[in-house]
Enzyme design. Sequence first.
Site, mmCIF file in Angstrom:
data_model
loop_
_atom_site.group_PDB
_atom_site.id
_atom_site.type_symbol
_atom_site.label_atom_id
_atom_site.label_comp_id
_atom_site.label_asym_id
_atom_site.label_seq_id
_atom_site.Cartn_x
_atom_site.Cartn_y
_atom_site.Cartn_z
ATOM 1 N N CYS A 161 -5.793 -2.332 -3.720
ATOM 2 C CA CYS A 161 -4.888 -2.413 -4.869
ATOM 3 C C CYS A 161 -4.019 -3.664 -4.870
ATOM 4 O O CYS A 161 -3.244 -3.872 -5.808
ATOM 5 C CB CYS A 161 -4.018 -1.163 -4.923
ATOM 6 S SG CYS A 161 -4.997 0.358 -5.017
ATOM 7 N N HIS A 299 5.544 -2.285 -6.730
ATOM 8 C CA HIS A 299 4.209 -1.682 -6.721
ATOM 9 C C HIS A 299 4.294 -0.301 -7.373
ATOM 10 O O HIS A 299 3.440 0.048 -8.186
ATOM 11 C CB HIS A 299 3.694 -1.598 -5.290
ATOM 12 C CG HIS A 299 2.275 -1.171 -5.160
ATOM 13 N ND1 HIS A 299 1.239 -1.816 -5.796
ATOM 14 C CD2 HIS A 299 1.705 -0.139 -4.470
ATOM 15 C CE1 HIS A 299 0.090 -1.219 -5.499
ATOM 16 N NE2 HIS A 299 0.345 -0.200 -4.696
ATOM 17 N N GLU A 310 8.671 1.746 -0.221
ATOM 18 C CA GLU A 310 9.032 0.562 -0.995
ATOM 19 C C GLU A 310 10.517 0.559 -1.344
ATOM 20 O O GLU A 310 11.166 -0.489 -1.331
ATOM 21 C CB GLU A 310 8.182 0.474 -2.256
ATOM 22 C CG GLU A 310 8.347 -0.844 -3.001
ATOM 23 C CD GLU A 310 7.374 -1.020 -4.143
ATOM 24 O OE1 GLU A 310 7.230 -2.154 -4.633
ATOM 25 O OE2 GLU A 310 6.750 -0.015 -4.570
ATOM 26 N N LYS A 328 3.597 0.861 -13.687
ATOM 27 C CA LYS A 328 2.574 1.902 -13.567
ATOM 28 C C LYS A 328 2.994 3.225 -14.213
ATOM 29 O O LYS A 328 2.147 4.089 -14.427
ATOM 30 C CB LYS A 328 2.209 2.113 -12.100
ATOM 31 C CG LYS A 328 1.484 0.927 -11.478
ATOM 32 C CD LYS A 328 1.073 1.212 -10.047
ATOM 33 C CE LYS A 328 0.336 0.029 -9.422
ATOM 34 N NZ LYS A 328 1.231 -1.090 -9.097
ATOM 35 N N HIS A 333 -2.413 3.318 -12.610
ATOM 36 C CA HIS A 333 -2.773 2.426 -11.505
ATOM 37 C C HIS A 333 -4.180 1.903 -11.733
ATOM 38 O O HIS A 333 -5.162 2.625 -11.582
ATOM 39 C CB HIS A 333 -2.684 3.180 -10.186
ATOM 40 C CG HIS A 333 -2.667 2.281 -8.987
ATOM 41 N ND1 HIS A 333 -3.009 0.943 -9.041
ATOM 42 C CD2 HIS A 333 -2.358 2.521 -7.673
ATOM 43 C CE1 HIS A 333 -2.918 0.419 -7.839
ATOM 44 N NE2 HIS A 333 -2.510 1.350 -7.001
ATOM 45 N N PHE A 393 -4.807 0.004 0.166
ATOM 46 C CA PHE A 393 -5.467 0.629 1.306
ATOM 47 C C PHE A 393 -5.899 -0.456 2.294
ATOM 48 O O PHE A 393 -6.160 -1.598 1.930
ATOM 49 C CB PHE A 393 -6.685 1.421 0.846
ATOM 50 C CG PHE A 393 -6.362 2.732 0.178
ATOM 51 C CD1 PHE A 393 -5.066 3.189 0.035
ATOM 52 C CD2 PHE A 393 -7.393 3.533 -0.316
ATOM 53 C CE1 PHE A 393 -4.782 4.399 -0.568
ATOM 54 C CE2 PHE A 393 -7.122 4.752 -0.930
ATOM 55 C CZ PHE A 393 -5.823 5.182 -1.059
#
Length: 404
Positions: A161, A299, A310, A328, A333, A393
Amino acid sequence: MSAPAIVVTGTGTLTPVGTDTDTTWEAVRRGESRAGLAPAPGVSGDLLCRAVAPFGTELLSGRGTAKLDPFVRFALVAADQALAESGLSPDTWDGSRVGIVVGCGLGGAATLGTAHRKLAEAGPDAVSPYVHPRSLVNMAAGTLAIRHRVTGPAHTVVAACASGAVAVGVGRDLIRAGTCDVVIAVGTDAGVVPVIAAGFAAMGALADSPADDASRPFAADRSGFVLSEGAAALVLEREDAARARGARTLGRILGYGFTTDAHHPVAPHPDALGAEAAVRAALADAGLAPADVDHVNAHGTSTPQNDRGEAKLIGRLFPHRPSVTSNKGLLGHSLGAAGAIEAVLTLRTLATGVVPPTAHTPAVDPELAGLDLVVGRERRTDPAIAVSHSFGFGGSNCVLVMGT
């Protein structure tokens, strides 16, 4: 000798809420969904996704484009838009001095899913000879090179991502190194397909709510992300070259940092130590300090672990409380495309002075203190320096620093 300033002279965007940068930006500013969520394909239950609406020749023309995998089609649309805005053309450039960097997490998942179904139902003879030309992860870059007569490097970067953001950073470095004069940086992914949705569902990563506001970054009741898709492209070039040809500058890519957690295959580090290292590296690259940051495009996936880590990072590194938003909440996403889309939207924030709201989040989770999250409606703050976070990931952490 100081590194040359790298500017963005064109952008293109294709998302579930817009067919270009302008329409996507206006939807994000409103923070309101223009269309409801759709059922995630091939997955039982009430899981939902945001898919790019089908488009035809009004957005993409050219022989053979109709049968390309969506991740390639999305990239072509975004790149066409970005080049048109930049004023650059294959008719006038030296293609050997132009580069392409595409960030993508999955490649042609739709093509492979269809091929596997045909193989299972009818045997090998039913499988198309075009499976690999349409599905290999580097085919967006290769197809872009053919379409725009680019003979310089055509890289594909895969960092889950964070891929789209990494594409921008690598593109910036190609110009800084003198390898290219122009780079088309693209993030694209088309993961709204049964096996991808089912995999995320099995992990418990998707939101557990059937409501249209299921993506709630940094909210107390966040439960997971909404699977999405799309693409964005940015045309990068040296500032002096852009000025010499009279191009309009949309913003500057000042810094780039990329680190790896080395912690877990899919779970982020609970204290976001690798992410913090990426922020610090990007700021050092830009010659800036954390106190110089006016805005953070987070993010912000709406997953419990990511948002918690975060928020810790932002509160720890930016005690002066810059404005924070997550796109998002509205866009879902889009995996490998997200970082590039968010870079484009961050540039719009810098250009307009407007920070869009984090859609569907009424208030910040009380446990995430220290986060000045913009909610409810847009806020005018006139930031000059912004950072955009992208995590993925494999422990990938990518941070871009952008300025006016």
